[in-house]
Design a protein around this motif. Structure first.
Motif, mmCIF file in Angstrom:
data_model
loop_
_atom_site.group_PDB
_atom_site.id
_atom_site.type_symbol
_atom_site.label_atom_id
_atom_site.label_comp_id
_atom_site.label_asym_id
_atom_site.label_seq_id
_atom_site.Cartn_x
_atom_site.Cartn_y
_atom_site.Cartn_z
ATOM 1 N N SER A 234 0.843 -1.192 0.000
ATOM 2 C CA SER A 234 0.000 0.000 0.000
ATOM 3 C C SER A 234 0.879 1.242 0.000
ATOM 4 O O SER A 234 2.066 1.188 0.330
ATOM 5 C CB SER A 234 -0.915 0.009 1.230
ATOM 6 O OG SER A 234 -0.144 0.175 2.417
ATOM 7 N N MET A 235 0.260 2.373 -0.339
ATOM 8 C CA MET A 235 1.017 3.621 -0.365
ATOM 9 C C MET A 235 1.486 4.006 1.037
ATOM 10 O O MET A 235 2.570 4.569 1.216
ATOM 11 C CB MET A 235 0.161 4.730 -0.970
ATOM 12 C CG MET A 235 0.940 6.008 -1.283
ATOM 13 S SD MET A 235 -0.061 7.267 -2.071
ATOM 14 C CE MET A 235 -0.550 6.420 -3.558
ATOM 15 N N LYS A 236 0.682 3.695 2.023
ATOM 16 C CA LYS A 236 1.061 4.014 3.405
ATOM 17 C C LYS A 236 2.310 3.232 3.811
ATOM 18 O O LYS A 236 3.226 3.775 4.444
ATOM 19 C CB LYS A 236 -0.097 3.692 4.344
ATOM 20 C CG LYS A 236 0.166 4.096 5.782
ATOM 21 C CD LYS A 236 -1.049 3.829 6.651
ATOM 22 C CE LYS A 236 -0.781 4.231 8.111
ATOM 23 N NZ LYS A 236 -1.952 3.964 8.977
ATOM 24 N N GLU A 237 2.346 1.948 3.449
ATOM 25 C CA GLU A 237 3.529 1.140 3.761
ATOM 26 C C GLU A 237 4.757 1.655 3.019
ATOM 27 O O GLU A 237 5.857 1.725 3.582
ATOM 28 C CB GLU A 237 3.260 -0.326 3.383
ATOM 29 C CG GLU A 237 2.220 -1.012 4.260
ATOM 30 C CD GLU A 237 1.896 -2.413 3.753
ATOM 31 O OE1 GLU A 237 1.413 -3.222 4.545
ATOM 32 O OE2 GLU A 237 2.137 -2.684 2.557
ATOM 33 N N THR A 238 4.569 2.018 1.749
ATOM 34 C CA THR A 238 5.697 2.541 0.966
ATOM 35 C C THR A 238 6.235 3.823 1.577
ATOM 36 O O THR A 238 7.451 4.013 1.674
ATOM 37 C CB THR A 238 5.258 2.795 -0.484
ATOM 38 O OG1 THR A 238 4.746 1.587 -1.041
ATOM 39 C CG2 THR A 238 6.433 3.283 -1.326
ATOM 40 N N LEU A 239 5.338 4.702 2.022
ATOM 41 C CA LEU A 239 5.780 5.959 2.614
ATOM 42 C C LEU A 239 6.512 5.709 3.927
ATOM 43 O O LEU A 239 7.492 6.401 4.249
ATOM 44 C CB LEU A 239 4.580 6.879 2.844
ATOM 45 C CG LEU A 239 4.916 8.276 3.365
ATOM 46 C CD1 LEU A 239 5.819 9.015 2.379
ATOM 47 C CD2 LEU A 239 3.644 9.089 3.613
ATOM 48 N N GLU A 240 6.073 4.704 4.672
ATOM 49 C CA GLU A 240 6.747 4.382 5.923
ATOM 50 C C GLU A 240 8.161 3.868 5.663
ATOM 51 O O GLU A 240 9.120 4.236 6.357
ATOM 52 C CB GLU A 240 5.936 3.334 6.699
ATOM 53 C CG GLU A 240 6.428 3.127 8.130
ATOM 54 C CD GLU A 240 5.482 2.278 8.946
ATOM 55 O OE1 GLU A 240 5.809 1.987 10.112
ATOM 56 O OE2 GLU A 240 4.425 1.903 8.412
ATOM 57 N N VAL A 241 8.303 3.042 4.627
ATOM 58 C CA VAL A 241 9.632 2.560 4.235
ATOM 59 C C VAL A 241 10.505 3.736 3.809
ATOM 60 O O VAL A 241 11.668 3.867 4.213
ATOM 61 C CB VAL A 241 9.534 1.541 3.085
ATOM 62 C CG1 VAL A 241 10.921 1.183 2.564
ATOM 63 C CG2 VAL A 241 8.796 0.294 3.535
ATOM 64 N N THR A 242 9.947 4.602 2.976
ATOM 65 C CA THR A 242 10.705 5.752 2.461
ATOM 66 C C THR A 242 11.141 6.667 3.595
ATOM 67 O O THR A 242 12.250 7.216 3.569
ATOM 68 C CB THR A 242 9.842 6.527 1.451
ATOM 69 O OG1 THR A 242 9.335 5.624 0.471
ATOM 70 C CG2 THR A 242 10.657 7.594 0.761
#
Length: 560
Positions: free
Chosen positions: A253-261
């Motif tokens: 999800s975009m939320k997970e990607t942003l957390e990784v970033t």
């Protein structure tokens, strides 16, 4: 402001100014040594005249002061006074022997006109084919031959018209036999005698001359190889801004990607020394690469803008500049590996195998990049972002403004299936009725004078309550009886974080004729004024990076 191009432009202008001043000083010293102070001054004042004429001409052609223009100026700088030196030396030869300035000028021009003109025309001819290059590269390089040819053409005007006129007006004579002039004549006579003897020796011993030339060329090559002489034609910063691109698994999800970033962003900060970085931002939903823009919820990216002041990045230059290619690749791979390990250790358990795809550098960036962020509510952030985008587009010289992380508003109609069944309707009938409200419809014609105009109506209703009162199919049936109508936001395509807070990035591009430095100054003024209004909403507008430093350096190189 997240990023702008004025830093490189200002640095290039500074480099050009420095090179031009050094060149002017050297011409002044050399011509004074052989021709005298007044002759030297008259020769040197031609340089600013030629440059002014060149800038005026290319401005009228629609070109702005950019790195390509400065490249053309740098190339032509060394040739601007060649024809003037030949002309004035011929005049000096005659004046020293007793001829008056007017007759010396006429006689000199008759003697050197065709040789000098031919020499300049052959130089022009070597650059003119660049104007015929096709495609994007041709358009990119077009300004270089235009600048060179223009400068050389104006130098001919200066050498054949202005320079002789100045010499005649100054009424220069060398009949007084001053002490300085006697020393100059003695020096040049001795130099000519020494040159003649050396030339005779070389002609009598050609093998010795060849060996000497080989030694000199080898010495120069060794000096460059040993880096005794640094090659710094345009002192551009090779690493002013870089990206770290994160690719998650396709189902992330975009939320997970942003957390990784965000985790990657924190790790990058450990590599940045105090004063080296200007700004940093991270976002998810898209990623810029050297060849394309990638879209998708599994893409994330961190953009790091370094300080435009090179003195503040001396430590970074030690790491990356003047580094062998293998060593550079090794350092870059080490950075990738460290970020990868950090991500795997510290990210949430549900995040599956994060991948650091690439770290790239970029110079071809929009004129300016700004970022809006803060502790304000999402609705306040979106509303202010729309207002800022609208106001940025009104700034003189702005061609367009693109946004990253700005969710578009929409009117959402959620049909109630039970109500549809009670009225004997299907979703398609309701959808077609609503579509009529927003599609443009023919509304007859209108005669104005001798012309007839066709009229079309376009719906622009934005109020959810009024839209709910829209009559559907029958006069007594309103839309809100069949559906829930409310304002909402589109699903976000990109999420942005700046300083660990939600944000919106604005990418500003300039009009072709706009001056980059002036435009960025206007944007900085806009930021200062807008921040005084944003503070009460808990928001802040920042500039991420300034890329005009390389352009200023290029101008400094030209001046030097």
């Amino acid at each position: 402001m997240l990023d702008d191009q004025t830093g490189s432009t200002r640095q290039a202008i500074g480099v050009m100014q420095t090179n031009a001043l050094i060149g002017l000083a050297m011409v002044l010293v050399i011509t004074w040594l052989f021709l005298g102070g007044r002759m030297a001054m008259l020769t040197c004042i031609g340089i600013p005249f030629i440059l002014s004429g060149t800038f005026w001409f290319i401005q009228n052609l629609g070109f702005t002061l950019n790195n390509n223009v400065l490249l053309g100026i740098v190339i032509s700088l060394g040739m601007l006074v060649d024809d003037a030196v030949v002309v004035i030396e011929s005049m000096y030869y005659r004046i020293v022997r007793g001829m008056d300035a007017l007759n010396a000028a006429l006689s000199s021009l008759r003697e050197v006109f065709w040789p000098v003109t031919t020499a300049v025309l052959t130089t022009m001819a070597s650059f003119l084919p660049l104007m015929l290059m096709p495609g994007i590269v041709g358009k990119f390089m077009l300004v270089v031959p235009v600048v060179v040819v223009t400068a050389l053409a104006i130098s001919l005007i200066e050498a054949y018209w202005m320079l002789p006129a100045h010499v005649i007006a100054a009424n220069i004579k060398f009949t007084s036999g001053s002490k300085t002039q006697k020393l100059r004549i003695a020096f040049t006579s001795k130099l000519q005698h020494l040159y003649s003897k050396s030339l005779l020796k070389m002609l009598r011993h050609p093998y010795l001359a060849v060996i000497l030339i080989i030694i000199l060329v080898s010495g120069v090559g060794y000096a460059f190889q040993a880096k005794w002489v640094k090659i710094n034609f345009f002192a551009m910063d090779s690493f002013p801004i870089f990206y770290v691109t994160v690719e998650m698994s396709p189902d992330a999800s975009m939320k997970e990607t942003l957390e990784v970033t965000t985790q990657v962003e924190q790790r990058i900060l450990t590599h940045i020394k105090t004063g080296e970085m200007r700004n940093l931002a991270s976002y998810a939903g898209q990623a810029f690469t050297e060849t394309e823009i990638l879209f998708g919820e599994h893409w994330g990216q961190v953009v790091v803008s370094l300080n435009p002041d090179r003195s503040q990045r001396r430590r970074a230059e030690v790491r990356f500049e003047d580094m062998p290619e293998r060593e550079y690749d090794k350092r870059l791979n080490d950075l990738r590996r460290e970020i990868q390990n950090k991500a795997e250790q510290e990210l949430p358990i549900e995040v599956d195998n994060p991948l650091i795809l690439e770290i790239t550098t970029a110079n071809a960036f929009p004129t300016a990049m700004l970022v809006l962020n803060g502790t304000g509510e999402d609705e306040s952030l979106r509303r202010q972002a729309y207002l800022i985008k609208k106001d940025l587009e009104q700034i003189k010289g702005v061609h367009g403004v693109d946004t990253i992380g700005l969710h578009k508003p929409q009117l959402q109609i959620e049909l109630l299936l039970e109500s549809l069944q009670n009225y004997g309707l299907n979703p398609t009938q309701v959808a077609d009725s609503v579509r009529v409200l927003f599609n443009d419809l023919a509304a007859g014609s209108l005669d104005i004078g001798k012309q007839q105009w066709l009229l079309r109506l376009v719906g622009t209703e934005r109020d959810a309550e009024k839209l709910g009162q829209f009559i559907v199919l029958t006069p007594s049936l309103q839309l809100d009886q069949l559906a829930n109508v409310q304002r909402s936001w589109e699903k976000p395509e990109t999420l942005v974080k700046f300083k660990q807070k939600p944000g919106v990035i604005f990418s500003v591009t300039k009009k072709t004729s706009a001056n980059t430095i002036t435009l960025v100054e206007r944007i900085n003024q806009f930021i200062t004024q807008r921040n005084s209004l944003l503070q009460k909403n808990g928001l802040q507008l920042d500039l991420l990076d300034d890329q005009t430093g390389s352009t200023r350096q290029a101008i400094g190189v030209m001046q030097t």
